[in-house]
Scaffold this motif. Sequence first.
Motif, short mmCIF file in Angstrom:
data_model
loop_
_atom_site.label_atom_id
_atom_site.label_comp_id
_atom_site.label_asym_id
_atom_site.label_seq_id
_atom_site.Cartn_x
_atom_site.Cartn_y
_atom_site.Cartn_z
N SER A 1 25.30 23.85 -0.95
CA SER A 1 26.41 23.72 -0.01
C SER A 1 27.36 22.62 -0.43
N SER A 2 28.51 22.65 0.21
CA SER A 2 29.54 21.63 -0.01
C SER A 2 30.19 21.32 1.33
N HIS A 3 30.20 20.04 1.69
CA HIS A 3 30.86 19.62 2.92
C HIS A 3 32.17 18.95 2.55
N ARG A 4 33.28 19.52 3.02
CA ARG A 4 34.60 19.02 2.65
C ARG A 4 35.37 18.63 3.91
N HIS A 5 36.40 17.80 3.67
CA HIS A 5 37.27 17.37 4.77
C HIS A 5 38.71 17.76 4.43
N ALA A 6 39.34 18.45 5.35
CA ALA A 6 40.70 18.94 5.12
C ALA A 6 41.73 18.00 5.75
N ASP A 7 42.86 17.91 5.11
CA ASP A 7 43.98 17.13 5.65
C ASP A 7 44.82 18.04 6.54
N ALA A 8 44.18 18.63 7.52
CA ALA A 8 44.84 19.56 8.44
C ALA A 8 44.04 19.58 9.73
N THR A 9 44.72 19.86 10.83
CA THR A 9 44.06 19.88 12.13
C THR A 9 43.25 21.17 12.29
N GLY B 1 41.27 14.84 12.53
CA GLY B 1 41.43 14.65 13.96
C GLY B 1 40.14 14.41 14.71
N HIS B 2 39.01 14.34 13.99
CA HIS B 2 37.73 14.09 14.64
C HIS B 2 37.25 12.65 14.42
N ASP B 3 38.17 11.79 14.01
CA ASP B 3 37.81 10.40 13.78
C ASP B 3 37.29 9.78 15.08
N GLY B 4 36.24 9.03 14.97
CA GLY B 4 35.68 8.40 16.15
C GLY B 4 34.78 9.30 16.97
N ASN B 5 34.45 10.45 16.42
CA ASN B 5 33.55 11.37 17.11
C ASN B 5 32.31 11.58 16.25
N PRO B 6 31.36 10.65 16.32
CA PRO B 6 30.18 10.74 15.44
C PRO B 6 29.35 11.98 15.70
N ARG B 7 29.36 12.49 16.93
CA ARG B 7 28.58 13.69 17.22
C ARG B 7 29.10 14.89 16.46
N TRP B 8 30.46 15.01 16.39
CA TRP B 8 31.04 16.13 15.65
C TRP B 8 30.70 16.02 14.17
N SER B 9 30.83 14.82 13.63
CA SER B 9 30.50 14.63 12.21
C SER B 9 29.04 14.93 11.93
N ALA B 10 28.15 14.51 12.83
CA ALA B 10 26.73 14.77 12.64
C ALA B 10 26.44 16.27 12.68
N ALA B 11 27.13 16.99 13.56
CA ALA B 11 26.93 18.43 13.64
C ALA B 11 27.41 19.12 12.37
N SER C 1 19.20 29.08 -0.42
CA SER C 1 20.16 28.64 -1.44
C SER C 1 21.46 29.45 -1.37
N THR C 2 21.70 30.11 -0.24
CA THR C 2 22.94 30.89 -0.06
C THR C 2 24.14 29.95 -0.13
N PRO C 3 25.16 30.30 -0.93
CA PRO C 3 26.35 29.44 -1.02
C PRO C 3 26.98 29.19 0.35
N LEU C 4 27.27 27.92 0.63
CA LEU C 4 27.81 27.53 1.93
C LEU C 4 28.84 26.43 1.74
N VAL C 5 29.99 26.58 2.38
CA VAL C 5 31.00 25.52 2.43
C VAL C 5 31.29 25.22 3.89
N VAL C 6 31.19 23.95 4.27
CA VAL C 6 31.57 23.49 5.60
C VAL C 6 32.84 22.68 5.44
N LEU C 7 33.92 23.14 6.05
CA LEU C 7 35.21 22.47 5.97
C LEU C 7 35.53 21.85 7.33
N THR C 8 35.60 20.53 7.37
CA THR C 8 35.86 19.81 8.61
C THR C 8 37.32 19.41 8.67
N ALA C 9 37.97 19.70 9.79
CA ALA C 9 39.39 19.40 9.95
C ALA C 9 39.62 17.94 10.27
#
Length: 453
Positions: A411-419, A390-400, A380-388
């Motif tokens: 945890s929290s999985h977020r998407h940033a409006d930045a590369t 530019g990975h549109d169309g890359n399902p493998r990256w999203s799955a990872a 239950s350790t706090p975790l944030v995954v921020l995805t940049a």
Amino acid sequence: MATETAPTLPPRSVPPPPRRGPIRWVVATSLGVGLAAALVLVLVVVAGAREHVITGSALLGFALGWAVLAVLSIRLTTRPQRWAFVPAAGMAATGLGLLVLAPGDAGLTAAGWVWPAVLLALAVWMGVRIRRDLAAGCGRGLLALVVAVMAVAAVVGMAETVAVAGHRSSASPGQSHDVGGYRLHLDCTGSGSPTVVLQGGLGSMSSSWARIAPAVSRTTRVCAYDRAGQGWSDDSPHAPDGLQAAADLHTLLDRAGEHGPYVLVGHSTGGSYAMTYAARHPRQVAGVVLLDSADPYQVTTASGSADLNAPAELALLPSLARLGIGQLVPASVWSSLPEPAAGQVAALTTSPRGWRNVRNESAAMPALFGQAQALITLGSTPLVVLTAAGHDGNPRWSAAQERMAALSTNSSHRHADATHNALLDEERGAQASGRAIDDVIRAVRTGTPVEPT
């Protein structure tokens, strides 16, 4: 009165006219042979090898080209270019010396005070001989161009040596600590708990966090460091994989008097280093932030072993950097960070040593990814995954990214409006990264769930 007749002399044989071969084609062919030989050697025969092997092999290839020029011009033309044996012998001797002596970064850097002057003198001498022995239109222009490139490489190479010496001797923003025969650089600011530890990715360094560390330091203590071979840290005799980096970081924090458990922040491949550390030292981890982390699941654990070679194109970079390529590119091209961080990143990460670190860490990347997979859960350790972006169309990256977010039940999985790079370099991306770090700090302090966005 009898007239005397002059004796008739036998006709003398007239020598055949001298052969007049196409010297310009000999010049072009010889230079082409040298370039082709150098490329085949560095891109095929010794592809991915260490710097002294790449440089030595390239010199042997160029030496062959000059030798071919000398031999063919003697045998096929009336304009023998015997002077070409001189650069051929010099380059062959230097190339063989590099292959046999196998100098490291220190030896190659020390040689940087000598070889530019020798190369410049050779280029001037060759220019004089070319002008004397070749007429215009006989390949002189092509040879003059090659000699001019040699002269420029000598001048810019000396500038690179001076720049590297200046930046390496400049005062670092943090402190260095011995971690077992070599010293690593650690830059800690701010106060409070938990301490945040920042881990950069491939070709990164502590100054790469210049937009994020000051903001985090306003609320807690934050430490950025240089892995072995990066920035102001010494080289290490060990393989630069995740386990060694985790051991180095654990010792460094202890020697520096920093206290855990820590919030680990990793950007790009730095995320895999953070995951490896968390797997090795779970009690020292209070929280984790993965900023567009590399996909560690792209290799199987069985194939995750260190290799001596790196991708061929990366292995060329240290040798090219010795020629001062980085000096020709403004610092703003390498980084969007504010000064002095931008200059530090440009100078230290694009130096021969910096590119050698990229080459070495790239070679160890399969091992790093396999070691990062040892982290099965964070509980239950706090975790944030921020995805940049530019990975549109890359399902493998999203799955990872989703798989890494699932390592914790908090945890929290977020998407940033930045590369990818903008998460550190640019103001908007750095702000998104800073918010992710602040949210994990808050969750650690209060024992509450991480904010979903």
